[in-house]
Motif scaffolding. Structure first.
Motif, PDB file in Angstrom:
ATOM      1  N   HIS A 182      -3.848  -6.489  -5.172  1.00  0.00           N
ATOM      2  CA  HIS A 182      -3.153  -6.866  -3.944  1.00  0.00           C
ATOM      3  C   HIS A 182      -3.111  -8.370  -3.794  1.00  0.00           C
ATOM      4  O   HIS A 182      -2.498  -8.899  -2.880  1.00  0.00           O
ATOM      5  CB  HIS A 182      -3.874  -6.275  -2.723  1.00  0.00           C
ATOM      6  CG  HIS A 182      -3.430  -4.893  -2.409  1.00  0.00           C
ATOM      7  ND1 HIS A 182      -2.244  -4.636  -1.779  1.00  0.00           N
ATOM      8  CD2 HIS A 182      -3.981  -3.701  -2.670  1.00  0.00           C
ATOM      9  CE1 HIS A 182      -2.103  -3.330  -1.655  1.00  0.00           C
ATOM     10  NE2 HIS A 182      -3.141  -2.738  -2.196  1.00  0.00           N
ATOM     11  N   SER A 219       0.832  -1.195   0.000  1.00  0.00           N
ATOM     12  CA  SER A 219       0.000   0.000   0.000  1.00  0.00           C
ATOM     13  C   SER A 219       0.879   1.262   0.000  1.00  0.00           C
ATOM     14  O   SER A 219       1.845   1.342   0.750  1.00  0.00           O
ATOM     15  CB  SER A 219      -0.876  -0.046   1.246  1.00  0.00           C
ATOM     16  OG  SER A 219      -1.708   1.064   1.265  1.00  0.00           O
ATOM     17  N   GLY A 220       0.525   2.196  -0.851  1.00  0.00           N
ATOM     18  CA  GLY A 220       1.242   3.477  -0.886  1.00  0.00           C
ATOM     19  C   GLY A 220       2.475   3.481  -1.777  1.00  0.00           C
ATOM     20  O   GLY A 220       3.175   4.491  -1.870  1.00  0.00           O
ATOM     21  N   CYS A 221       2.745   2.360  -2.487  1.00  0.00           N
ATOM     22  CA  CYS A 221       3.972   2.311  -3.293  1.00  0.00           C
ATOM     23  C   CYS A 221       3.836   3.033  -4.631  1.00  0.00           C
ATOM     24  O   CYS A 221       4.824   3.219  -5.341  1.00  0.00           O
ATOM     25  CB  CYS A 221       4.428   0.866  -3.510  1.00  0.00           C
ATOM     26  SG  CYS A 221       3.344  -0.055  -4.610  1.00  0.00           S
ATOM     27  N   GLY A 222       2.599   3.408  -5.015  1.00  0.00           N
ATOM     28  CA  GLY A 222       2.448   4.183  -6.249  1.00  0.00           C
ATOM     29  C   GLY A 222       1.713   3.470  -7.376  1.00  0.00           C
ATOM     30  O   GLY A 222       1.679   3.967  -8.503  1.00  0.00           O
ATOM     31  N   LYS A 223       1.082   2.331  -7.079  1.00  0.00           N
ATOM     32  CA  LYS A 223       0.408   1.558  -8.125  1.00  0.00           C
ATOM     33  C   LYS A 223      -0.726   2.365  -8.774  1.00  0.00           C
ATOM     34  O   LYS A 223      -0.790   2.474 -10.001  1.00  0.00           O
ATOM     35  CB  LYS A 223      -0.168   0.246  -7.553  1.00  0.00           C
ATOM     36  CG  LYS A 223       0.851  -0.624  -6.860  1.00  0.00           C
ATOM     37  CD  LYS A 223       0.218  -1.869  -6.262  1.00  0.00           C
ATOM     38  CE  LYS A 223      -0.805  -1.623  -5.166  1.00  0.00           C
ATOM     39  NZ  LYS A 223      -0.253  -0.986  -3.939  1.00  0.00           N
ATOM     40  N   SER A 224      -1.610   2.920  -7.921  1.00  0.00           N
ATOM     41  CA  SER A 224      -2.747   3.671  -8.486  1.00  0.00           C
ATOM     42  C   SER A 224      -2.246   4.923  -9.187  1.00  0.00           C
ATOM     43  O   SER A 224      -2.764   5.304 -10.242  1.00  0.00           O
ATOM     44  CB  SER A 224      -3.730   4.088  -7.388  1.00  0.00           C
ATOM     45  OG  SER A 224      -4.262   2.944  -6.785  1.00  0.00           O
ATOM     46  N   THR A 225      -1.239   5.548  -8.598  1.00  0.00           N
ATOM     47  CA  THR A 225      -0.690   6.758  -9.221  1.00  0.00           C
ATOM     48  C   THR A 225      -0.186   6.423 -10.620  1.00  0.00           C
ATOM     49  O   THR A 225      -0.504   7.127 -11.581  1.00  0.00           O
ATOM     50  CB  THR A 225       0.469   7.314  -8.362  1.00  0.00           C
ATOM     51  OG1 THR A 225      -0.055   7.630  -7.071  1.00  0.00           O
ATOM     52  CG2 THR A 225       1.080   8.551  -8.988  1.00  0.00           C
TER      53      THR A 225
END
Ligand SMILES: Nc1ncnc2c1ncn2[C@@H]1O[C@H](COP(=O)(O)OP(=O)(O)OP(=O)(O)O)[C@@H](O)[C@H]1O
Ligand SMILES: [Mg+2]
Length: 279
Positions: free
Chosen positions: A232, A67-73
């Motif tokens: 995930h 979570s928060g690693c930039g996948k959605s970004t």
């Protein structure tokens, strides 16, 4: 006599049937998205760091990472949705079919017609199933009922939900289950005939049966579309994707054939992640 293909591969012109098939596969798998030295900041926060990725046509590419690693970004840079966030800045390039889409002269509307997106939470419009599907085609100026009817059936079939909804097309899409709503959203995406479908955790809110349906659907869809999916669920990535990207802290740590990434990762951090040692 021999010649060079577009990709610089030397071929004999008197090719056998097998060679022709092999060649058509080479041709099929051309690079659709080429990301080079991409950096992205939300204000001062450096969310994507020097991303370099080549995504091939008609493949399923999975993006995994904590979570928060930039996948959605990252996935939102591919249809330029990320630019809706105030204070975002980028450098580097993302070429889609050989055009740099970060170049502001590229019309975002054109891009989004070619690149559809399905989100984590099913987001049908508060309209009938039929109206959800014809929404995009209508914007593109299609008015004839017979054509719209045809698009509705084809898209709903394509999203493996036609049989479940064919008798209630004019009922509100909100009356469907979550898994059905998600397939309506996929059908809505197919209705405008995109080339690429971006999916950000499309099954995370669904039960195992609906998840399986959507996974089967993806295997079908990749014959015609390029699919990039954030998940995930590592078993899901392993089941459905051809290539997998592992991201960590805004960087791509590893990008390889899915089988290889899960069976024989080349980076210790990938191995730690897929074996559950962190994340
Ligand atoms: N709109 C935003 N404004 C500022 N920072 C943001 C914004 N969206 C995301 N970020 C930050 O960028 C980083 C990457 O976020 P992103 O949503 O891409 O992660 P993710 O890998 O999709 O995580 P998850 O698995 O939880 O969905 C995080 O540090 C996040 O806090
Ligand atoms: Mg996300």
């Amino acid at each position: 006599m021999s010649t060079l293909t577009e990709k610089g591969i030397k071929i004999d012109l008197q090719t056998s049937q097998d060679d022709k098939e092999a060649l058509s596969q080479i041709k099929e798998k051309s690079v659709i998205y080429d990301t080079k030295n991409l950096d992205l900041w939300y204000g001062n926060s450096h969310a994507l760091k020097n991303i370099n990725l080549e995504i091939l046509e008609n493949e399923v590419t999975a993006i995994i990472g904590p979570s928060g690693c930039g996948k959605s970004t990252y996935i939102k840079t591919l249809n330029r949705m990320v630019e809706l966030v105030p204070g975002v800045s980028t450098s580097g390039s993302i070429s889609y079919k050989n055009k740099n889409i970060l170049d502001k002269s590229i019309k975002v509307e054109d891009l989004r017609t070619q690149v559809g997106m399905v989100f984590q939470k099913p987001n049908p419009f508060p309209k009938s199933i039929y109206e959800n599907i014809v929404y995009g085609p209508r914007i593109h100026g299609i008015k004839k009922k017979a054509i719209l009817d045809e698009i509705v059936e084809k898209s709903l079939r394509g999203a493996a939900i036609w049989d479940e909804v064919k008798d209630r097309l004019h009922q509100n899409a909100y009356g469907l289950s979550g898994g059905q709503q998600q397939r309506i959203c996929i059908a809505r995406c197919l209705a405008v005939e995109p080339d690429v479908i971006l999916m950000d955790e499309p099954t995370s809110a669904l039960d195992p049966i609906s998840t399986l349906k959507i996974e089967e659907l993806m295997k079908e869809l990749k014959k015609q579309y390029t699919i990039i999916i954030v998940t995930h669920n590592m078993q899901q990535a392993a089941r459905i994707s051809d290539k997998t990207v592992f991201m960590l802290n805004g960087e791509v740590v590893e990008f390889s054939e899915t089988d290889q990434l899960f069976s024989n990762p080349s980076d210790k951090r990938t191995e730690d992640y897929i074996t559950g040692r962190f994340g």
